[in-house]
Design a protein around this motif. Structure first.
Motif, PDB file in Angstrom:
ATOM      1  N   UNK B  62       1.039  -1.160  -0.226  1.00  0.00           N
ATOM      2  CA  UNK B  62       0.148  -0.247  -0.051  1.00  0.00           C
ATOM      3  C   UNK B  62       0.839   1.370  -0.057  1.00  0.00           C
ATOM      4  N   UNK B  63       1.940   1.393   1.004  1.00  0.00           N
ATOM      5  CA  UNK B  63       2.618   2.892   0.928  1.00  0.00           C
ATOM      6  C   UNK B  63       4.206   2.091   0.604  1.00  0.00           C
ATOM      7  N   UNK B  64       5.016   2.954  -0.099  1.00  0.00           N
ATOM      8  CA  UNK B  64       6.552   2.533  -0.235  1.00  0.00           C
ATOM      9  C   UNK B  64       7.176   2.715   0.145  1.00  0.00           C
ATOM     10  N   UNK B  65       8.699   2.520   0.068  1.00  0.00           N
ATOM     11  CA  UNK B  65       9.337   3.424   1.364  1.00  0.00           C
ATOM     12  C   UNK B  65      10.410   4.498   0.558  1.00  0.00           C
ATOM     13  N   UNK B  66       9.625   4.786  -0.536  1.00  0.00           N
ATOM     14  CA  UNK B  66      10.197   5.676  -1.240  1.00  0.00           C
ATOM     15  C   UNK B  66      10.354   7.150  -0.908  1.00  0.00           C
ATOM     16  N   UNK B  67      11.147   8.272  -1.036  1.00  0.00           N
ATOM     17  CA  UNK B  67      10.865   9.606  -0.428  1.00  0.00           C
ATOM     18  C   UNK B  67      11.416  10.339  -1.853  1.00  0.00           C
ATOM     19  N   UNK B  68      10.339  11.027  -2.179  1.00  0.00           N
ATOM     20  CA  UNK B  68      11.060  12.027  -3.813  1.00  0.00           C
ATOM     21  C   UNK B  68      11.548  13.956  -2.433  1.00  0.00           C
ATOM     22  N   UNK B  69      12.748  13.996  -3.555  1.00  0.00           N
ATOM     23  CA  UNK B  69      13.813  15.117  -2.956  1.00  0.00           C
ATOM     24  C   UNK B  69      12.908  15.613  -4.235  1.00  0.00           C
ATOM     25  N   UNK B  70      12.597  17.256  -3.919  1.00  0.00           N
ATOM     26  CA  UNK B  70      12.835  17.644  -5.263  1.00  0.00           C
ATOM     27  C   UNK B  70      12.962  19.268  -5.208  1.00  0.00           C
ATOM     28  N   UNK B  71      14.641  19.792  -5.890  1.00  0.00           N
ATOM     29  CA  UNK B  71      14.663  20.721  -5.429  1.00  0.00           C
ATOM     30  C   UNK B  71      14.695  21.831  -6.629  1.00  0.00           C
ATOM     31  N   UNK B  72      14.701  23.129  -6.597  1.00  0.00           N
ATOM     32  CA  UNK B  72      14.558  23.413  -8.058  1.00  0.00           C
ATOM     33  C   UNK B  72      16.130  23.811  -8.708  1.00  0.00           C
ATOM     34  N   UNK B  73      17.270  23.904  -8.052  1.00  0.00           N
ATOM     35  CA  UNK B  73      17.963  23.862  -8.994  1.00  0.00           C
ATOM     36  C   UNK B  73      19.529  23.489  -8.048  1.00  0.00           C
ATOM     37  N   UNK B  74      19.842  22.275  -8.686  1.00  0.00           N
ATOM     38  CA  UNK B  74      20.871  21.867  -7.748  1.00  0.00           C
ATOM     39  C   UNK B  74      22.473  22.096  -8.398  1.00  0.00           C
ATOM     40  N   UNK B  75      22.551  22.761  -9.235  1.00  0.00           N
ATOM     41  CA  UNK B  75      23.982  23.360  -9.791  1.00  0.00           C
ATOM     42  C   UNK B  75      24.362  24.729  -8.745  1.00  0.00           C
ATOM     43  N   UNK B  76      23.060  24.538  -7.262  1.00  0.00           N
ATOM     44  CA  UNK B  76      23.482  25.317  -6.718  1.00  0.00           C
ATOM     45  C   UNK B  76      24.029  25.079  -4.969  1.00  0.00           C
ATOM     46  N   UNK B  77      24.934  25.157  -5.561  1.00  0.00           N
ATOM     47  CA  UNK B  77      25.575  24.658  -3.873  1.00  0.00           C
ATOM     48  C   UNK B  77      24.668  24.745  -2.688  1.00  0.00           C
ATOM     49  N   UNK B  78      24.073  25.521  -2.446  1.00  0.00           N
ATOM     50  CA  UNK B  78      23.244  25.624  -1.095  1.00  0.00           C
ATOM     51  C   UNK B  78      22.573  24.465  -1.636  1.00  0.00           C
ATOM     52  N   UNK B  79      21.623  24.228  -2.667  1.00  0.00           N
ATOM     53  CA  UNK B  79      20.253  23.232  -2.752  1.00  0.00           C
ATOM     54  C   UNK B  79      20.951  21.569  -2.546  1.00  0.00           C
ATOM     55  N   UNK B  80      22.857  22.054  -3.503  1.00  0.00           N
ATOM     56  CA  UNK B  80      23.240  20.579  -3.394  1.00  0.00           C
ATOM     57  C   UNK B  80      23.736  20.045  -1.456  1.00  0.00           C
ATOM     58  N   UNK B  81      24.033  21.461  -0.883  1.00  0.00           N
ATOM     59  CA  UNK B  81      24.415  20.778   0.472  1.00  0.00           C
ATOM     60  C   UNK B  81      22.696  20.764   1.674  1.00  0.00           C
ATOM     61  N   UNK B  82      21.960  21.539   0.586  1.00  0.00           N
ATOM     62  CA  UNK B  82      20.548  20.916   1.954  1.00  0.00           C
ATOM     63  C   UNK B  82      20.459  18.891   1.205  1.00  0.00           C
ATOM     64  N   UNK B  83      19.753  19.004   0.251  1.00  0.00           N
ATOM     65  CA  UNK B  83      19.669  17.906  -0.168  1.00  0.00           C
ATOM     66  C   UNK B  83      20.403  16.780   0.388  1.00  0.00           C
ATOM     67  N   UNK B  84      22.274  16.838  -0.033  1.00  0.00           N
ATOM     68  CA  UNK B  84      22.160  15.896   0.712  1.00  0.00           C
ATOM     69  C   UNK B  84      22.000  15.298   2.663  1.00  0.00           C
ATOM     70  N   UNK B  85      22.243  16.402   3.274  1.00  0.00           N
ATOM     71  CA  UNK B  85      21.615  16.298   4.442  1.00  0.00           C
ATOM     72  C   UNK B  85      20.082  15.401   4.533  1.00  0.00           C
ATOM     73  N   UNK B  86      18.893  16.115   3.439  1.00  0.00           N
ATOM     74  CA  UNK B  86      18.654  15.512   3.904  1.00  0.00           C
ATOM     75  C   UNK B  86      17.995  14.069   3.180  1.00  0.00           C
ATOM     76  N   UNK B  87      18.901  14.246   2.049  1.00  0.00           N
ATOM     77  CA  UNK B  87      19.254  12.168   1.730  1.00  0.00           C
ATOM     78  C   UNK B  87      20.032  11.541   3.090  1.00  0.00           C
ATOM     79  N   UNK B  88      20.496  12.067   3.600  1.00  0.00           N
ATOM     80  CA  UNK B  88      21.372  11.433   4.329  1.00  0.00           C
ATOM     81  C   UNK B  88      20.353  10.625   5.703  1.00  0.00           C
ATOM     82  N   UNK B  89      19.525  11.265   6.037  1.00  0.00           N
ATOM     83  CA  UNK B  89      18.803  11.467   6.957  1.00  0.00           C
ATOM     84  C   UNK B  89      17.346  10.406   6.489  1.00  0.00           C
TER      85      UNK B  89
END
Lengths: 343, 343
Positions: B62-89
């Motif tokens: 019924x529910x997967x273990x998938x989580x989607x993370x969407x950022x507006x612009x990954x070439x911006x290191x700010x988003x790369x950094x926050x995405x990395x942090x979220x991903x790890x968690x």
DNA sequence: ATAAAAAATTTACGCGCGTAAATTTTCCGA
DNA sequence: TCGGAAAATTTACGCGCGTAAATTTTTTAT
């Protein structure tokens, strides 16, 4: 648009007045059905907004439309940029790319490849960590999945490698620097994780000797992927030591150079080629930020499009023919010298 | 390790001497079977290296273990950094995050959400493009999938928002700058895509007025996500015009500031708080590169950990309880002033 | 117009696993 | 030692779709 919920392809086929296998065929390739049939499906599609279940599709299909993209460190804008380029090309070609970053961690790289197997990808574009990579694990992976390496070459692994011609990078910078001023010394990390760094150093030595100059190499301490910090700390040290053998510094890559420029600024040293400049600094990569450093950075730039296009093309060829290449091919893209203010 | 290939869970159950439903139960939760059973499975696991087919699993679950993370612009290191942090968690919490970048393109953002539906994610962490986003499309998406917004707030959308407290960012920089020198003027894009920019400008005006200073705002032209370039060109223009109302410039964000500093350097203007400096420049974000600018950038920094932790926690709460919150919550993390050399 | 070829459709089965219900085995305490 | 509870197993069905083989319809050639 009707608000009737379509549960599955069976229902959708029914309301379109077709059989499920025909609809299935359409989703596999819209041109494989008669034009009139296609029209009926597409009419129903705007009316009912049905989309096939991707899991059920991939479960039975021999090969999915998935492509995995793995980069070593996504917080590095160079990889973000090349990944963006590759991702776009995959989408245009009708595939579903999924992007992964190893975050500089060999364990994570291993884990990503493990998870990638489960996705049954049609192929994978892999930029490995380099020296830190688990070679045997990658080898086993390449054995199962069509894999094209890019950026960092691991000899013998994968069906092909597409990257930049490090020799051409260094040849152009060394040539330019020697032609226009004092021959450069080379500035790099002592134990670079990336195999490109070793090739660049070797090319530096070779080119300098060919021009009749002694090749001085400065190696700074530091590990990991915080290249700017390493370049800055290493730069501060050599500037304080006054141990630079030349007033022209050629950094192994732009991120080190960004750190080095920061060190120069802190030490009050003016960088550039004009009068009143104490140092010239050049580098390699044409990192997205190198045009905004102070001064802007003279560098030999990657052919981003060339690497992205080349690696995607190699992989699609593998996928579409369904068989491995006779022999592993290495494609090396030429560098382009970008003259800015720093040298 | 044996090299017998295990095709499916049936086979694996057989060689482990168990029934398939029991093995299935184990993979769903290893603690749900007897310790001795668990041991038998895990022994067989190292021996035969079987892994369940993820597509077959997700098809029925019924529910997967998938989580989607969407950022507006990954070439911006700010988003790369926050995405990395979220991903790890997410990984630590036992989920499979998948990262997507809209690359600044509303069409792509729409397409990503469409594809995300097919992945049947347990939840999605979305940093929207902002003004350019297709609000009704996101609204429809949030209706179907548990969604937590982060970084950029779109009022009323998603179950929760976690971001940074723009007012706190600006309050700290304005306060510091006014306390230590000439009151700042504000430097920003004329039509910022991101809602945070508007909040920062509003906070600037409010804080300046509260301190009894006139709030000057400089708006430079330019669209898209090439903020450094926009900051640089805009900076060059105002420096050439000599139209700066103050020698203290507070940039809306670090990427603009990086461009602005580059402009200052080209114009030969020394930036910093010491004697002989023509300008002071400060900003907001604590972008990963802001410590390497020349001079290093004084800025109000995001609480990266706070935003990542907060947004993941909200989402996991949704997923694990399985029901929407009574009301949408906004969590705002405080900024932290980072004093460096530029102001 | 008609037969043959091509395309489309239907029929039928299987993919690998989740999961509920009924049954059997194992475990634990008295 | 025995009985009841817990765990494991068996049985049985379904998920949504791919796909081969058989059948029907449409197209093309004569």
């Amino acid at each position: 648009m009707s608000d009737t919920k379509i549960k599955n392809m069976e229902e959708f086929a029914q309301i379109s007045g077709l059989s499920r296998p025909t609809v299935s065929k359409y989703f596999h390739d819209p041109n494989s059905v008669r034009a009139s049939t296609r029209q009926r499906i597409e009419d129903a599609l705007v009316e009912y907004d049905y989309r096939p279940n991707i899991y059920a599709m991939n479960q039975n299909r021999k090969l999915t439309k998935n492509i995995g993209i793995v980069v070593p460190y996504l917080a590095d804008p160079f990889f973000a940029e090349i990944a963006r380029n590759i991702e776009t090309r995959c989408i245009v070609a009708g595939y579903s790319p999924t992007l992964f970053s190893s975050h500089g961690d060999p364990d994570l790289e291993r884990q990503i490849l493990d998870n990638l197997r489960l996705l049954k990808p049609a192929g994978v574009l892999l930029a490995p960590l380099g020296r830190a990579s688990d070679r045997s694990n990658i080898e086993a992976f390449c054995d199962e999945v069509f894999t094209v390496l890019f950026d960092s070459n691991l000899e013998g692994l994968g069906e092909a490698f597409v990257g930049s011609d490090n020799a051409s990078f260094v040849e152009q910078t060394v040539d330019y620097l020697c032609r226009t001023g004092e021959p450069p010394c080379f500035f790099e990390m002592r134990n670079p994780a990336n195999p490109n760094a070793n090739k660049r150093r070797a090319a530096f030595v070779k080119n300098m000797e060919a021009l009749g100059h002694e090749p001085h190499v400065i190696r700074v301490e530091g590990t990991g992927w915080q290249f700017e910090e390493i370049g800055k700390q290493g730069g501060l040290r050599v500037l304080e030591d006054n141990s630079l053998p030349s007033s022209t510094i050629l950094c192994s890559n732009d991120r080190l150079a960004i750190g080095f420029l920061s060190a120069c600024y802190e030490k009050g040293l003016r960088v550039g080629r004009g009068a009143g400049c104490a140092l010239r600094v050049a580098s390699h990569d044409d990192h997205p930020f190198s045009r905004f450093t102070c001064p802007s950075l003279t560098t030999a730039g990657h052919d981003y499009d060339g690497v992205a296009k080349g690696s995607v093309e190699r992989l699609l060829k593998l996928i579409e023919t369904g068989e491995r290449f006779k022999e592993r091919t290495d494609t090396l893209c030429e560098a382009q010298l970008v003259l800015r203010a720093s040298a």
